[in-house]
Design a protein around this motif. Sequence first.
Motif, PDB file in Angstrom:
ATOM      1  N   VAL A 148       7.371  -0.337  -4.783  1.00  0.00           N
ATOM      2  CA  VAL A 148       7.138  -0.554  -3.815  1.00  0.00           C
ATOM      3  C   VAL A 148       6.855   0.687  -3.063  1.00  0.00           C
ATOM      4  O   VAL A 148       5.269   0.119  -2.147  1.00  0.00           O
ATOM      5  N   LEU A 149       6.574   1.870  -3.515  1.00  0.00           N
ATOM      6  CA  LEU A 149       5.026   2.811  -3.586  1.00  0.00           C
ATOM      7  C   LEU A 149       3.687   2.830  -3.689  1.00  0.00           C
ATOM      8  O   LEU A 149       3.414   3.069  -2.307  1.00  0.00           O
ATOM      9  N   ALA A 150       3.838   2.253  -5.021  1.00  0.00           N
ATOM     10  CA  ALA A 150       2.434   1.960  -5.212  1.00  0.00           C
ATOM     11  C   ALA A 150       1.844   0.095  -4.055  1.00  0.00           C
ATOM     12  O   ALA A 150       0.945   0.626  -3.860  1.00  0.00           O
ATOM     13  N   VAL A 151       3.197  -0.172  -3.337  1.00  0.00           N
ATOM     14  CA  VAL A 151       2.270  -1.171  -2.032  1.00  0.00           C
ATOM     15  C   VAL A 151       2.080  -0.878  -0.976  1.00  0.00           C
ATOM     16  O   VAL A 151       0.991  -0.604  -0.478  1.00  0.00           O
ATOM     17  N   THR A 152       3.202   0.005  -1.276  1.00  0.00           N
ATOM     18  CA  THR A 152       3.115   0.881   0.372  1.00  0.00           C
ATOM     19  C   THR A 152       2.202   1.858   0.953  1.00  0.00           C
ATOM     20  O   THR A 152       1.727   2.035   2.423  1.00  0.00           O
ATOM     21  N   VAL A 153       1.945   2.865   0.019  1.00  0.00           N
ATOM     22  CA  VAL A 153       1.543   4.138   0.272  1.00  0.00           C
ATOM     23  C   VAL A 153      -0.317   3.710   0.942  1.00  0.00           C
ATOM     24  O   VAL A 153      -0.849   3.922   1.892  1.00  0.00           O
ATOM     25  N   PRO A 154      -1.184   2.716  -0.392  1.00  0.00           N
ATOM     26  CA  PRO A 154      -2.365   2.663  -0.008  1.00  0.00           C
ATOM     27  C   PRO A 154      -1.989   1.759   1.253  1.00  0.00           C
ATOM     28  O   PRO A 154      -3.360   1.907   2.019  1.00  0.00           O
ATOM     29  N   MET A 155      -1.224   0.944   1.790  1.00  0.00           N
ATOM     30  CA  MET A 155      -0.917  -0.230   2.746  1.00  0.00           C
ATOM     31  C   MET A 155      -1.471   0.776   4.320  1.00  0.00           C
ATOM     32  O   MET A 155      -1.898   1.147   4.932  1.00  0.00           O
ATOM     33  N   ASN A 156      -0.402   1.933   3.912  1.00  0.00           N
ATOM     34  CA  ASN A 156       0.039   3.092   5.306  1.00  0.00           C
ATOM     35  C   ASN A 156      -1.282   3.553   4.870  1.00  0.00           C
ATOM     36  O   ASN A 156      -1.989   4.470   6.603  1.00  0.00           O
ATOM     37  N   TRP A 157      -2.198   4.303   4.339  1.00  0.00           N
ATOM     38  CA  TRP A 157      -3.763   5.269   3.940  1.00  0.00           C
ATOM     39  C   TRP A 157      -4.385   3.718   4.722  1.00  0.00           C
ATOM     40  O   TRP A 157      -5.206   4.546   5.711  1.00  0.00           O
ATOM     41  N   LEU A 158      -4.054   2.743   4.839  1.00  0.00           N
ATOM     42  CA  LEU A 158      -5.352   2.063   5.580  1.00  0.00           C
ATOM     43  C   LEU A 158      -5.106   1.759   7.314  1.00  0.00           C
ATOM     44  O   LEU A 158      -6.039   2.357   7.633  1.00  0.00           O
ATOM     45  N   LEU A 159      -3.627   1.685   7.478  1.00  0.00           N
ATOM     46  CA  LEU A 159      -3.510   2.390   9.265  1.00  0.00           C
ATOM     47  C   LEU A 159      -3.973   3.440   8.947  1.00  0.00           C
ATOM     48  O   LEU A 159      -4.701   3.138  10.110  1.00  0.00           O
ATOM     49  N   ASP A 160      -3.651   4.355   8.215  1.00  0.00           N
ATOM     50  CA  ASP A 160      -3.895   5.760   8.791  1.00  0.00           C
ATOM     51  C   ASP A 160      -5.452   5.809   9.046  1.00  0.00           C
ATOM     52  O   ASP A 160      -5.554   6.193  10.515  1.00  0.00           O
ATOM     53  N   GLN A 161      -6.273   5.370   8.249  1.00  0.00           N
ATOM     54  CA  GLN A 161      -7.553   5.472   8.206  1.00  0.00           C
ATOM     55  C   GLN A 161      -8.151   4.856   9.509  1.00  0.00           C
ATOM     56  O   GLN A 161      -9.156   4.763   9.807  1.00  0.00           O
ATOM     57  N   TYR A 162      -7.570   3.384   9.293  1.00  0.00           N
ATOM     58  CA  TYR A 162      -8.215   2.366  10.532  1.00  0.00           C
ATOM     59  C   TYR A 162      -7.518   2.321  11.865  1.00  0.00           C
ATOM     60  O   TYR A 162      -8.224   1.981  13.109  1.00  0.00           O
ATOM     61  N   VAL A 163      -6.573   2.950  12.096  1.00  0.00           N
ATOM     62  CA  VAL A 163      -5.677   2.594  13.305  1.00  0.00           C
ATOM     63  C   VAL A 163      -5.615   3.643  13.640  1.00  0.00           C
ATOM     64  O   VAL A 163      -5.573   4.128  15.323  1.00  0.00           O
ATOM     65  N   LEU A 164      -4.821   4.690  12.966  1.00  0.00           N
ATOM     66  CA  LEU A 164      -3.914   5.956  13.037  1.00  0.00           C
ATOM     67  C   LEU A 164      -3.860   7.211  13.844  1.00  0.00           C
ATOM     68  O   LEU A 164      -4.604   7.374  15.185  1.00  0.00           O
ATOM     69  N   GLN A 165      -5.314   7.389  12.548  1.00  0.00           N
ATOM     70  CA  GLN A 165      -6.285   8.775  13.216  1.00  0.00           C
ATOM     71  C   GLN A 165      -6.986   8.979  14.105  1.00  0.00           C
ATOM     72  O   GLN A 165      -7.405   7.907  15.089  1.00  0.00           O
ATOM     73  N   PRO A 166      -7.259  10.353  14.848  1.00  0.00           N
ATOM     74  CA  PRO A 166      -8.151  10.057  15.706  1.00  0.00           C
ATOM     75  C   PRO A 166      -8.982   9.776  16.086  1.00  0.00           C
ATOM     76  O   PRO A 166     -10.044  10.427  15.039  1.00  0.00           O
TER      77      PRO A 166
END
Lengths: 254, 215
Positions: free
Chosen positions: A48-66
Amino acid sequence: MLEHLELFFKSIFIDNMVFAVFLGMCSYLAVSKKVSTAVGLGAAVIFVLAVTVPMNWLLDQYVLQPGALAWLGAEFVDYDLSFLSFILFIATIATMVQLVEIVVEKFAPALYNSLGIFLPLIAVNCAILGGSLFMQAREIPSLALAFNYGISSGIGWFLAILAIAAIREKIRYSAVPAPLRGLGITFIITGLMGIGFQSFGGMLTGDNEPPVVEETIVEATEVEAPTTSDELNETTGLEAEETSDAEETIASIN
Amino acid sequence: MGLLSKKDAQLILDPLADNNPITIQVLGICSALAITAELKASLVMAFSVLFVLGVGNVVISLLRNVIPSKIRIIVQLVVVATLVIIVDQVLKAFAYELSKTLSVFVGLIITNCIIMGRFEAFALGNGPWKSFLDGIGNALGYGVILVIIGFFRELLGSGTLLGYAVLGDPIAKTGLYAYGYENNGFMIIPPAALIVVGIIIWVQRSRNPQLIEEA
C-alpha cells in the motif's frame, strides 16, 4: 542511482518507521503476537505504501503545492491549496486501499486470502499516512524517488514487525515480571531495538569518512580513542559500542 | 461531580486509569511517543486530541443513524480530517514555532487509533452527550500519559520544564549541577519514550494486579 540507494537504505534503517518516528505503532503492537500474521500485515503495508506515496506525490506536485495549479492556466498560479493535504491524502489512501482490495481479490485470490483481513485495517494505519506526510515534508524531488521512498519505508516497517513478532514468540518462555507481561515488555524491547537502530545513523556520515577508516575501528575497539580530534571518529567509536550493546541485549532477550 | 450522574462521571474517569487508552487499550501510541521530548509539545498534542476527539465523537454520534455502515470508515476519516485541518491551521496561525516542532504529527492525529477506536466503539452506538463525555475522558486519559512522559523526559533529559531551567544551569554549574548532577541525554532520544511507557505500564499494573495479562 546513488541518491536512490541512499534514500533506500536511509528509509529502511536510519529513518525506520517504527524505531525512529513511531509510525504504525498500534498495529505493530496489536498484530505482532505471531510471525505469520506479522508477515501478512508487513507485506500489505509495503504494497500500500508503494502505491499511495507516488499517488500522493503527484497530488502534491500538481494540485496542492503553492503554485502547483499553474498547468491549468495563468490565473491559477496564485492558488495555495496545501491546507487540503490531510483530507486529500487520507481520501487517496482510503480509496486506494479499497481499490487494491478489489483488484487483489479479483486477480490474486491466494494473496487476498493471506492479506485479506489486514487490508481494510491499513487505511487507518499511521505508517501509511505518515509515509505520505513525510514525503511532503521532506520535499522528495521526483516520482521515482517517491516510489522508492514508499517501498523502502514499507520494508523498514516490515522488518520491525517481523523482528518484534519473532522476539515475542520466544519471550513467552521467559520469566518476565508479571506486571510487565505482554504490553509492557514489548514496549521496552522496542525501545532497546530502537537504540540499536540508532547506531545505523553512522551510515549517514559515510560520505565524508576520513581515509584512515581502519585505524579508527581499531582504536574504537580498544578502550577509547585518545587522539581522535574530529567528531567523526568519535561518533564512529561510540556507535561501535552501542551496536555491540544492542546486539548483546537482543541476544540475551532471545 | 454534582453536574453528572454516576454513570456519566464514570465515562470520564474510567479512561484516566483502569481503562487508559494508551496503557490498557493500546490505542494512539503512534503520535504519543514522537513528540514527548518536551512537556510543551505534549500539552499541545493533548489539547489537540481533546478537541478533535470531543467534537468528532459528537459529530459521529449525531450522524450515526444516517451513515451507511459500508462507508462509515470514509465518513469518519472525513470528519477527523476536517477537524485536524482546523487544529493545524490554528496552530500555524498562533503557534508557528510549535507547529514546526510537531511537524507531521498534527496530521497524524487523523490516523490516531484512539479517535477511530472511540468512533467505532462508542460514538456509533451512543447519544451525543455520552459520546462527548467519552471523547473527553479518553482524550484526557491520553493526555495524562503524554504529560507524564513529557514531564520526565524533559526534566531528566534537559533539566527544564516548559523551557524553564528548574534544575539550574548545566553550563554555569548552578543549582543541582553544582553537585555534579548531569543531564541524561538518553531521555532525549526517541527510544527512551518507549521505555518510559513500559515503566508506566509496569507501575500501573503492579498497583492494580487485575490488569496483568495472562502469560
